[in-house]
Design an enzyme around this catalytic site. Sequence first.
Site, PDB file in Angstrom:
ATOM      1  N   LYS A 108       0.599  12.147   4.972  1.00  0.00           N
ATOM      2  CA  LYS A 108       0.918  11.177   6.029  1.00  0.00           C
ATOM      3  C   LYS A 108       1.456   9.879   5.413  1.00  0.00           C
ATOM      4  CE  LYS A 108      -2.123   8.403   7.302  1.00  0.00           C
ATOM      5  NZ  LYS A 108      -2.565   6.999   6.984  1.00  0.00           N
ATOM      6  N   LYS A 154       0.825  -1.209   0.000  1.00  0.00           N
ATOM      7  CA  LYS A 154       0.000   0.000   0.000  1.00  0.00           C
ATOM      8  C   LYS A 154       0.858   1.259   0.000  1.00  0.00           C
ATOM      9  CE  LYS A 154      -3.412   2.900   0.415  1.00  0.00           C
ATOM     10  NZ  LYS A 154      -4.335   2.957   1.555  1.00  0.00           N
TER      11      LYS A 154
END
Length: 291
Positions: A240, A171
Amino acid sequence: MKKLAFIGLGNMGMPMARNLVQAGYYVYGLNRSKGKEKTFQELGGQAAESLSYIAENADVIMTCLPQPADVEQMLTGEEGLLQMNIKAPLIIDFSTVSPSLHTAIETKATEKGARYLDAPISGGTAGAEAGTLAIMCGGKKEVFEEAKPLFDVLGANITHAGPAGSGTKVKLINQYMVGMHTAAVGEALHLADQSGIDQSLVYSVLSNSFAQSKIFDRHYNDFISEDKDEPGFALELLLKDLGLAGEMAKESNASLKAGDLVRDLFENADTNGYGKKDMSVLYQYVKQQED
């Protein structure tokens, strides 16, 4: 019937939990904002009485939370699930955090007699609504097979990537490329503007060329051409993830020089007030620098 719990009824979590309800599962919903729980009840779900109630009653507990600190607090914090008298459930985290946090959580879950999977998702709110998410799963293969019927409700591209943390590694590589493509889209469209070339013409040509990408399709069609910036996925969340990808690169002794530049661009956009808008607003930020 197995009882499921879904913690985190945000832009992604709400449609995912709803899809599980529509597939015939009994689903508790828990969210920091109680208005979201009411909405979930209107969609056929059940509002959970408390986190401890979920711990004692749910057979499968799923989390989809925005920040690593949220996941850590919810699962292993002083008042987290794995500190409670849990029913020895299957725990699945759909959030994007660090691979090392997932391995630590799996260790704690195993000590408590629970099974754990990290299963970060990609596909945006459209994929969550349609049940066509890409799900990248890390954990024991037999636990993945146990969870597969649930994944089949939520996604269309489901992959077991390896041990705990492996799904998140995939991911983060995905998010790294999303960031790179987002920067390319923003700067390319700005270049078109400054060069006197119509954006729609550029999009039409590039969509049939090697520059075509899902990110270009998403950003241009759904946001930039419509002059929208309400977040499907906020810029601050992608920032982030880019930070987590940078940490992963350091741990792996991988140099990501272009990625460092792109992360700086996102940090500057966030500092200038674009963080809570959709990630496609990087185009607006780049454009603003010329004003």
